[in-house]
Structure formats: C-alpha cells, structure tokens
Write an enzyme that holds these catalytic residues in place. Structure first.
Site, short mmCIF file in Angstrom:
data_model
loop_
_atom_site.label_atom_id
_atom_site.label_comp_id
_atom_site.label_asym_id
_atom_site.label_seq_id
_atom_site.Cartn_x
_atom_site.Cartn_y
_atom_site.Cartn_z
N ASN A 58 -13.64 6.51 4.86
CA ASN A 58 -13.76 5.53 5.95
C ASN A 58 -12.83 5.81 7.13
O ASN A 58 -13.17 5.52 8.28
CB ASN A 58 -13.55 4.11 5.43
CG ASN A 58 -14.72 3.67 4.57
OD1 ASN A 58 -15.86 4.09 4.77
ND2 ASN A 58 -14.44 2.83 3.59
N ASN A 105 -9.74 1.80 7.73
CA ASN A 105 -11.10 1.71 8.29
C ASN A 105 -11.13 1.61 9.81
O ASN A 105 -12.19 1.71 10.41
CB ASN A 105 -11.84 0.51 7.70
CG ASN A 105 -12.01 0.62 6.20
OD1 ASN A 105 -11.62 1.60 5.58
ND2 ASN A 105 -12.59 -0.39 5.60
N PHE A 163 -4.93 -0.12 9.60
CA PHE A 163 -5.67 -0.05 8.34
C PHE A 163 -6.65 1.12 8.43
O PHE A 163 -7.14 1.47 9.50
CB PHE A 163 -6.37 -1.36 7.95
CG PHE A 163 -5.39 -2.38 7.42
CD1 PHE A 163 -4.98 -2.36 6.10
CD2 PHE A 163 -4.85 -3.33 8.28
CE1 PHE A 163 -4.06 -3.28 5.63
CE2 PHE A 163 -3.92 -4.25 7.82
CZ PHE A 163 -3.53 -4.22 6.49
N ASP A 197 -6.19 11.63 2.10
CA ASP A 197 -6.43 11.76 0.67
C ASP A 197 -7.84 12.28 0.44
O ASP A 197 -8.75 12.00 1.22
CB ASP A 197 -6.24 10.41 -0.02
CG ASP A 197 -7.17 9.33 0.53
OD1 ASP A 197 -7.17 9.12 1.76
OD2 ASP A 197 -7.89 8.70 -0.26
N TYR A 225 0.80 -1.23 0.00
CA TYR A 225 0.00 0.00 0.00
C TYR A 225 0.84 1.28 0.00
O TYR A 225 0.29 2.36 -0.19
CB TYR A 225 -0.93 0.02 1.22
CG TYR A 225 -1.94 -1.08 1.24
CD1 TYR A 225 -3.02 -1.09 0.35
CD2 TYR A 225 -1.83 -2.13 2.15
CE1 TYR A 225 -3.95 -2.11 0.36
CE2 TYR A 225 -2.77 -3.16 2.17
CZ TYR A 225 -3.83 -3.14 1.27
OH TYR A 225 -4.76 -4.16 1.29
N HIS A 252 -4.34 6.24 -1.45
CA HIS A 252 -4.99 6.27 -0.14
C HIS A 252 -3.99 6.57 0.98
O HIS A 252 -4.39 6.89 2.10
CB HIS A 252 -5.66 4.91 0.13
CG HIS A 252 -7.02 4.97 0.73
ND1 HIS A 252 -7.81 6.12 0.77
CD2 HIS A 252 -7.78 4.01 1.32
CE1 HIS A 252 -8.97 5.86 1.35
NE2 HIS A 252 -8.98 4.58 1.70
#
Length: 193
Positions: free
Chosen positions: A116, A70, A68, A95, A17, A22
C-alpha cells in the site's frame, strides 16, 4: 541511471508501530541517519521526519513519512516538488513479504506488488514507477488473510537479527548505489544468504 539524492523509508508513525515488521523501511533510514551523525526531525512541509546526510561525497535527503503507510505518497510528492527531484532520484526502502528475513534486494521500477505504501507513492507521482527500491525481506505468514496482522506484528529474536543483518548490508552497499554502480551493489546485497 540518474543519481539517487533522496532516501525514503516506509512505515507507520507512533510508538505502537515502532517495532513492527511494516516499519523495516523506517529502520533503515534511522540507521543511515545514525551512521551519518544526523538526526531526523519533524518537518511539516514534508509530512515526516527529515534530515540531510552526507555519505562520502554525496548529500542526501532522508525522509520517514509520518502520514501512515497508506498515505506515504503525499510526503514523497512534497519532497520531490520542493527539491525538484525526479522519480529516478528516489530510493524507497520498504518491507517485502516475498523475501525471507535476512534477504534484501534492489529494484528499479515495477508495480506495487500489493504494498500500500508503494501503491500510494506511484499514484502521488502521477503513475510514474521509475523510482528505485530497497526491498527488505520480512517473510510471509503463509496465508493472505494473515498478512495484515503479520506486518503489524513484531518479529521474533532470530527474525529481527536476520533483518538487522540485511539493514547492515543495505548500508554497506549504499555508497556503491550513490556512485551509480548498481551492478556491484546488487551483486553484493543479492548474494547475502
């Protein structure tokens, strides 16, 4: 307006990632840590990578949650409880689909706009929304059903350069924010095209 004492970047942990859109919030906190000659290190009690940084006369907490996107709220809540911070002491970098690459905006309060990470932070702070945000433009893919793949994708070269310029401007305006001069910080960041 309350003094900002903590900067939190939003993103997803893990090498797969690192370079995705993101993670723009992580990129800003990483850049600030480098500029302040400090290193983000794993800190279990804050569920993330943490450092203290000095910018001018101000000492700041830097945090990139490793929960993460969320589940970002758990890390933010842990930091705020440990240091007894109010939502107004927080500046969250994330972002932003609604801004093109190359644009950044400061904002205080408001909803999550479908983000989220922000949704989870608002929930973890007991529905308090009065934290500050740095919205880092990444653009929009054009269709709602493409958003997930888009934010988890890597920006092209020109797009990345535009985002990097925004990160530079965010850093350049940060001392103004820390002095409480939001109008001047916004005027400078928001006028970058």
């Amino acid at each position: 307006m309350s003094q900002v004492t903590a900067l939190i970047g939003l993103g997803n942990p893990g090498a797969e990632y690192d370079a995705t859109r993101h993670n723009a919030g992580f990129w800003l906190i990483d850049a600030i840590a480098r500029s302040a000659h400090t290193e983000l290190r794993p800190e279990k009690k804050f569920l993330g990578l943490y450092a203290k940084a000095r910018i001018g006369d101000h000492e700041l907490h830097l945090l990139n949650p490793t929960t993460f996107m969320n589940r970002s709220g758990a890390a933010v809540a842990a930091l705020t409880q440990f240091f007894k911070l109010a939502p107004e002491n927080l500046l969250v970098a994330h972002d932003e689909l609604d801004l093109p690459p190359g644009q950044g905006r400061y904002k205080t309060g408001g909803g999550h706009g479908g983000h989220n990470g922000l949704r989870d932070i608002i929930s973890a702070l007991g529905n308090q929304k009065q934290f500050h945000r740095i919205r880092i433009g990444i653009g929009h893919p054009g269709e709602a059903r493409q958003v997930t793949n888009y934010v988890l994708g890597r920006p092209g070269k020109a797009e990345q350069e535009a985002i990097d310029r925004t990160l530079d401007e965010c850093q350049a305006t940060l001392p103004l924010v820390l002095e409480g001069d939001w109008a001047k910080a916004m005027n400078r960041l928001h006028s970058v095209k």
